[in-house]
Enzyme design. Structure first.
Site, PDB file in Angstrom:
ATOM      1  N   LYS A  84      72.436 -10.759 -15.458  1.00 16.49           N
ATOM      2  CA  LYS A  84      73.523  -9.874 -15.034  1.00 16.49           C
ATOM      3  C   LYS A  84      73.637  -8.734 -16.043  1.00 16.49           C
ATOM      4  O   LYS A  84      73.744  -8.977 -17.258  1.00 16.49           O
ATOM      5  CB  LYS A  84      74.824 -10.663 -14.986  1.00 16.49           C
ATOM      6  CG  LYS A  84      75.777 -10.254 -13.890  1.00 16.49           C
ATOM      7  CD  LYS A  84      76.997 -11.159 -13.961  1.00 16.49           C
ATOM      8  CE  LYS A  84      77.813 -11.091 -12.715  1.00 16.49           C
ATOM      9  NZ  LYS A  84      79.091 -11.810 -12.886  1.00 16.49           N
TER      10      LYS A  84
HETATM   11  O1  G3P Z   1      81.836 -12.140 -10.248  1.00 24.77           O
HETATM   12  C1  G3P Z   1      82.722 -11.225 -10.798  1.00 24.77           C
HETATM   13  C2  G3P Z   1      84.056 -11.823 -10.882  1.00 24.77           C
HETATM   14  O2  G3P Z   1      83.986 -12.931 -11.721  1.00 24.77           O
HETATM   15  C3  G3P Z   1      85.187 -10.968 -11.289  1.00 24.77           C
HETATM   16  O3  G3P Z   1      86.296 -11.575 -10.739  1.00 24.77           O
HETATM   17  O4  G3P Z   1      88.632 -12.155 -10.461  1.00 24.77           O
HETATM   18  O5  G3P Z   1      87.789 -11.417 -12.695  1.00 24.77           O
HETATM   19  O6  G3P Z   1      88.022  -9.782 -10.838  1.00 24.77           O
HETATM   20  P1  G3P Z   1      87.766 -11.198 -11.221  1.00 24.77           P
END
Ligand code: G3P
Length: 213
Positions: free
Chosen positions: A82
């Site tokens: 990533k």
């Molecule tokens: O895969 C990306 C994700 O983990 C981000 O999620 O909920 O932190 O915006 P969030």
């Protein structure tokens, strides 16, 4: 459509993988920090459960990112590196493409960024729909726009809908033809549920008890 679990918790991966519908896992430094476990060991345990595990580089300059990308890719063939959507990240994506290392370009918030990452050779891009919603926008509108651009140019890069917060995000990702959605554990657990399934099953079971067998 592929379904990924967005977590760094190996038990959650094992549970959802046992359903027979899990295609991969996405982790990020925040999720890994939350679990407080060894990063490499976590990634390797997940690689034993699913065919695709995103592991994020933490360097900010291309040289450091490339070094980490090569290292992670040697851990296991299921590892996808990533890489953040920055200029340094684009250089790293190009390098990885040339080395045959699979990548997931993270922190994508615009069609321009999506196109750049695809041109740099990302295997997947991760537009963050929930964070766009949080900022007062419509994250799924970005997915719709990216899918429209993808129709024109037939980029081989898969569109991974990330930062999902509710089952509606998954439903809309499917309708828009997004290739992958990564889903938090709590939302994944909601996906099989429907009140009419529950009442329907109850009626079948009640009727069955009345049947001569
Ligand atoms: O895969 C990306 C994700 O983990 C981000 O999620 O909920 O932190 O915006 P969030």
């Amino acid at each position: 459509m592929k379904l990924f679990l967005d977590t760094a918790n190996v038990d959650q991966v094992a549970e959802i993988a046992s359903w027979g519908v899990l295609d991969g896992v996405t982790t990020n430094p925040s999720l890994v920090a939350k679990e407080g476990k060894d990063f490499k060991e976590t990634v390797l345990r997940m690689c034993a459960l699913v065919p695709c595990v995103s592991a994020q580089v933490t360097a900010t300059e291309a040289e450091g990112m490339k070094k980490q990308a090569v290292e992670y890719s040697k851990w296991h063939k299921h590892v996808v590196v990533k890489v953040p959507m920055t200029v340094e990240g684009l250089k790293t994506l190009r390098f990885c493409k040339e080395k045959g290392i699979k990548t997931n370009c993270t922190l994508v918030f615009s069609v321009a960024q999506a196109v750049l990452a695809a041109k740099a050779g990302a295997s997947m891009i991760s537009p963050f729909v929930g964070r766009i919603d949080d900022a007062g926008g419509d994250g799924m509108l970005l997915i719709a726009d990216i899918m429209k651009a993808w129709e024109h140019y037939k980029f081989p890069t898969e569109v991974l809908v990330a930062s999902t917060r509710k089952s509606e995000h998954i439903l809309r990702a499917a309708v828009l033809g997004a290739h992958i959605a990564t889903i938090p554990y709590a939302v994944f657990k909601e996906l099989p549920m429907h009140p009419l399934t529950d009442t329907g099953l109850k009626k079948f079971m009640d009727d069955w008890t009345k049947t001569k067998r």
